[in-house]
Scaffold this active site. Structure first.
Site, PDB file in Angstrom:
ATOM      1  N   LYS A   1       0.678  -1.170  -0.172  1.00 10.58           N
ATOM      2  CA  LYS A   1       0.129  -0.032   0.048  1.00 10.58           C
ATOM      3  C   LYS A   1       0.701   1.324   0.016  1.00 10.58           C
ATOM      4  O   LYS A   1       1.886   1.398   0.714  1.00 10.58           O
ATOM      5  CB  LYS A   1      -0.792  -0.074   1.222  1.00 10.58           C
ATOM      6  CG  LYS A   1      -1.798   1.359   1.417  1.00 10.58           C
ATOM      7  CD  LYS A   1      -3.054   0.804   1.145  1.00 10.58           C
ATOM      8  CE  LYS A   1      -3.886   2.109   1.059  1.00 10.58           C
ATOM      9  NZ  LYS A   1      -3.830   2.931   0.043  1.00 10.58           N
TER      10      LYS A   1
ATOM     11  N   LYS B   1       4.940   1.878  -3.189  1.00  9.46           N
ATOM     12  CA  LYS B   1       4.963   3.129  -3.781  1.00  9.46           C
ATOM     13  C   LYS B   1       5.181   3.486  -5.155  1.00  9.46           C
ATOM     14  O   LYS B   1       5.771   2.560  -5.858  1.00  9.46           O
ATOM     15  CB  LYS B   1       6.007   3.992  -2.878  1.00  9.46           C
ATOM     16  CG  LYS B   1       5.666   5.609  -2.949  1.00  9.46           C
ATOM     17  CD  LYS B   1       5.119   6.009  -1.853  1.00  9.46           C
ATOM     18  CE  LYS B   1       4.722   7.619  -1.984  1.00  9.46           C
ATOM     19  NZ  LYS B   1       4.186   8.033  -0.627  1.00  9.46           N
TER      20      LYS B   1
ATOM     21  N   SER C   1      -6.308   6.086   4.911  1.00  5.12           N
ATOM     22  CA  SER C   1      -6.407   5.151   3.548  1.00  5.12           C
ATOM     23  C   SER C   1      -7.070   3.796   3.803  1.00  5.12           C
ATOM     24  O   SER C   1      -7.696   2.855   3.216  1.00  5.12           O
ATOM     25  CB  SER C   1      -5.349   4.972   2.879  1.00  5.12           C
ATOM     26  OG  SER C   1      -5.177   6.082   2.168  1.00  5.12           O
TER      27      SER C   1
END
Ligand SMILES: NC(=O)C1=CN([C@@H]2O[C@H](COP(=O)(O)OP(=O)(O)OC[C@H]3O[C@@H](n4cnc5c(N)ncnc54)[C@H](O)[C@@H]3O)[C@@H](O)[C@H]2O)C=CC1
Ligand SMILES: O=C(O)CCC(=O)C(=O)O
Length: 414
Positions: free
Chosen positions: A70, A106, A348
């Site tokens: 993530k 990322k 998130s």
């Protein structure tokens, strides 16, 4: 010897130190010293003038032993492979520090969105998803906003993935507009998390936030919301900046006015004369300094001149290893990025959970749960640092890497 400004190799040094202190062997370092998957793609996009331009994009997926990877996607002309590698490793640490069931990921595209039309940006966002759809997805790797990307870009990316997947897939990405399954509070989550951390750090240093003098570098998603929260809480925001310069007023800037005038890329200083440089901003006399823009801003060259009592890293990687040493030796409390900016990925995670269950939470519930995670995380890192007599960055790396190391060991990966 000149200072190491390479984010990837300097991160490796601290990961090694953290794993050594935790008692892991060379095999564990070998596993965690770089992303398990690093993808580079070329994305051909038809520009508005009819010509095709080919953009380079990256996605780094550090380790998925704990859960799907993530992390955000940035659109910036200076994006590099090594930067994305480091950023993906920092996401593993953040997830560990706030205890989320994720590994780190990322991404980035080398481009300058300030010079592109909305149509070109939409084609580029969709092209990135097409190029990477095989390795991303709601249970594999979940992107989010970062520098120069926003809710609109998340919406295009989600729509493109949903077309490829032939299924409406809100859990593919976070930071979406609320009407597409975004979470309450995600847009301000990074800054809210930083505010919570600043309050905790100020308590430890006996600083009253009412009247505290704050300097913030960067006036985008992280920096602008942060300046508003601190201003509303009675702090004096005496300096802010963007990519083009900085503003300073020892009596405190009118933040509401600046927020009203800034553009969607976090630019406001171009409207003023008598601006300072970003270098001058960082050295202003203040109680709390918050780098909230880009990497390598506090280095061995200016660390001796920083006058703040507390430095809180809202940006990823703003302080080099050498500068971390200098600030710590000078008694400045440096709260590292992997702790300070973890509010964004925390909300998130809440967004993804809400998408998975199809049931949506109130803003109050999101804030309450995020606050609990951030306060606990600060307490854990601060206690680790003070009891072991180490700096806050190393303490945060030790806490952040432990869960991924353990999950990897159980899986037989190291
Ligand atoms: N948006 C998020 O949820 C999260 C962001 N971060 C980090 O926070 C930092 C800022 O990100 P956002 O606020 O989202 O980006 P943004 O794109 O909304 O704003 C970036 C700000 O930095 C300024 N800037 C760009 N280049 C600069 C330079 N060379 N010198 C000085 N200022 C410069 C821009 O003018 C703008 O004011 C980044 O390091 C990002 O990785 C960390 C966690 C989450
Ligand atoms: O919200 C997320 O998933 C990631 C945010 C991010 O990229 C970061 O914390 O640096």
């Amino acid at each position: 010897m000149t200072e190491n400004l390479n984010l990837f190799t300097s991160t490796q040094v601290v990961i090694k130190e953290a794993l050594d202190k935790l008692g892991y062997d060379e095999g564990m370092y070998d596993l965690l010293k770089e992303p398990m998957r690093m993808t580079e793609v070329r994305i051909p996009i038809k520009m508005d003038d009819g010509k095709v331009k080919v953009f380079t994009g990256y996605r780094g997926q550090h380790n998925d032993a704990v859960g799907p990877t993530k992390g955000g996607v940035r659109f910036h002309p200076d994006v590099t492979l090594d930067e994305v590698r480091a950023l993906s490793m920092w996401m593993t640490l953040k997830a560990g520090i706030v205890d989320l069931p994720y590994g780190g990921g990322k991404g980035g595209i080398v481009c300058d969105p300030r010079e592109m039309s909305m149509d070109e940006l939409e084609r580029l966002s969709r092209g990135y998803v097409r190029a990477l759809s095989q390795v991303m997805g709601p249970t594999k790797d979940i992107p989010a906003p970062d520098v120069f990307t926003n809710a609109q870009i998340m919406a295009w990316m989600m729509d493109e993935y949903s077309r490829i997947d032939e299924f409406n897939s809100p859990g593919f990405i976070t930071g979406k507009p609320i009407v597409l399954g975004g979470s309450q509070g995600r847009d301000r989550a990074t800054a809210e998390g930083v505010t919570i951390i600043i309050n905790e750090a100020a308590k430890r240093r006996g600083i009253d936030m009412k009247g505290a003098r704050v300097v913030i570098q960067g006036f985008g998603n992280a920096g602008s919301f942060l300046s508003k929260f601190l201003y509303d809480a009675g702090a004096k925001v005496i300096g802010i900046s963007d990519a083009y310069g900085a503003l300073h007023d020892p009596d405190g800037l009118d933040i509401d006015y600046l927020l009203d005038r800034r553009d969607s890329f976090g630019t406001v200083t171009t409207l003023f004369e008598n601006t300072l440089t970003n270098e001058e901003l960082l050295e202003l006399d203040c109680d709390i300094l918050v780098p909230a823009a880009i990497e390598n801003q506090i280095t061995e060259h200016n660390a001796h001149n920083i006058k703040a009592n507390i430095v809180v890293e809202a940006a990823n990687g703003p302080t080099t290893s050498e500068a971390t040493k200098i600030l710590t030796e000078r008694g400045i409390l440096l709260v590292p990025d992997v702790l300070a900016s973890a509010g964004g990925v925390t909300v998130s995670y809440f967004e993804w959970v809400q998408n998975n269950m199809g049931y949506y939470w109130s803003e109050e519930l999101v804030r309450e749960r995020m606050t609990e995670k951030m306060v606990t995380a600060f307490e854990n890192v601060y206690t680790q640092a003070t009891t072991r007599g180490i700096d806050m960055r190393l303490a945060a790396y030790m806490i952040g890497i432990r869960k991924t190391a353990e999950a990897s060991r159980f899986r037989g990966w190291a």
